[in-house]
Design an enzyme around this catalytic site. Structure first.
Site, PDB file in Angstrom:
ATOM      1  N   SER A 161      56.196  55.234  23.250  1.00 30.07           N
ATOM      2  CA  SER A 161      56.359  54.738  24.616  1.00 30.07           C
ATOM      3  C   SER A 161      56.340  55.909  25.572  1.00 30.07           C
ATOM      4  CB  SER A 161      57.695  53.992  24.751  1.00 30.07           C
ATOM      5  OG  SER A 161      58.031  53.780  26.111  1.00 30.07           O
ATOM      6  N   TYR A 187      66.796  55.151  23.523  1.00 30.22           N
ATOM      7  CA  TYR A 187      65.437  54.625  23.373  1.00 30.22           C
ATOM      8  C   TYR A 187      64.417  55.749  23.469  1.00 30.22           C
ATOM      9  CZ  TYR A 187      61.253  51.795  24.193  1.00 30.22           C
ATOM     10  OH  TYR A 187      59.997  51.237  24.097  1.00 30.22           O
TER      11      TYR A 187
END
Length: 312
Positions: A161, A187
């Site tokens: 990501s 994350y």
């Protein structure tokens, strides 16, 4: 680090997975897609099945997986779409999946993931996002290494990501046992780990004919964003400059890395919008961070991951 000219393709951010596989014949190829019961996982599996591959949907909910498999078979005409249970946060589940796999594996797409979850720990005490996004997939890929090597020329695709830009892996406190838990930092760290896995995995496995690459699929509204409030989603879009893709567009970069002849022998890289990403520049909205391509960090993470799994 000096930057070589990034690899480009005729495709772009609006390309769909179906456009990537057009004209490609995957008959005789076997693929595993994790998290293939929702979002871009479905469209990744659908594109591979449409090109003739045997596809196994590795999913937490077998019931949801069966519904997806029926839909994919109906839309592609491919009856070789199978479902197998896999919970990446459960090392026993990962071990059972790899033990049950028989024969060669040509394509592994590590697609599943969790995003910005409340602080949650696995039975081992591992932080959930790192445990799922990195350690689960690491154990899966290393467990399937013999099958990948047996395929002759295999590809592993690791979903990362743009969030990886925010944080490197904190090797001193990976699981937030000392620092305060921050879901965004956790994350980001897990997605940096995903790129580092591609760097070291490709270095170790290229001699076995296995290439490993990382992909940023783009911003897609899916189950992955379920822990974000509407206000957080608006803020993420505003600060990141994102334009949301459809799931079919979001699956394109993964499918490109999995099947495109243009990527034959290419590994250890990070792609976004169907092109290899440039090194991130301050103020830019995309690109790949130096800390995610650091070979020393990649080698260290590999050993740390092996040690964690061995102690599980």
């Amino acid at each position: 680090m000096t930057e070589s000219t990034p690899l480009t393709t005729p495709f772009n951010a609006r390309t769909t997975a179906a456009e990537i596989v057009a004209g490609i014949d995957l008959a005789g190829h076997r693929a595993v897609v994790t998290g293939a019961a929702s979002g871009i996982g479905v469209e990744t599996a659908r594109a591979l099945a449409a090109a003739g591959a045997e596809v196994t949907l590795a999913v937490r909910s077998v019931e949801a997986g069966e519904r997806t498999a029926e839909d994919i078979s109906a839309t592609t005409g491919n009856k070789h779409v199978f479902v197998a249970p896999l919970d990446l946060a459960d090392q026993a589940s990962v071990a059972a999946f790899t033990a049950a796999w028989d024969g060669p594996l040509h394509i592994l797409v590590n697609n599943a993931g969790v995003m910005m979850t409340p602080e949650t720990r696995t039975p081992e005490g591992w932080e959930l996002q790192f445990a799922t996004n990195h350690l689960g997939h690491f154990a899966l890929a290393t467990g399937l290494h013999p099958a990948l090597a047996a395929a002759g020329r295999a590809r592993v695709v690791a979903l990362s990501s743009v969030a990886h830009l925010r944080n490197p892996v904190d090797f001193d406190d990976i699981h937030f046992r000392v620092r305060a838990y921050d879901p965004r930092v956790a994350y980001a760290q897990s997605k940096t780990a995903t790129v580092l896995f591609a760097v070291e995995g490709n270095r170790r496995w290229a001699g076995d004919g296995i290439t490993v690459n990382a992909a940023h699929p783009g911003a897609i509204l899916s189950n992955l964003t379920r822990h974000l409030s509407p206000a957080e989603l608006d803020r993420t879009v505003a600060t990141g400059g994102y334009v949301f893709k459809t799931p079919q567009q979001g699956a394109a970069t993964s499918v490109l890395l999995a099947v495109s002849p243009r990527l034959e022998g290419v590994g250890g890289r990070y792609f976004e919008d169907c092109d290899e990403a440039r090194r991130h520049a301050p103020g830019a909205s995309g690109g790949v961070a130096d800390h995610a391509l650091d070979p020393d960090a990649a080698a260290r993470l590999w050993q740390v991951s092996l040690d964690m799994i061995a102690s599980a």
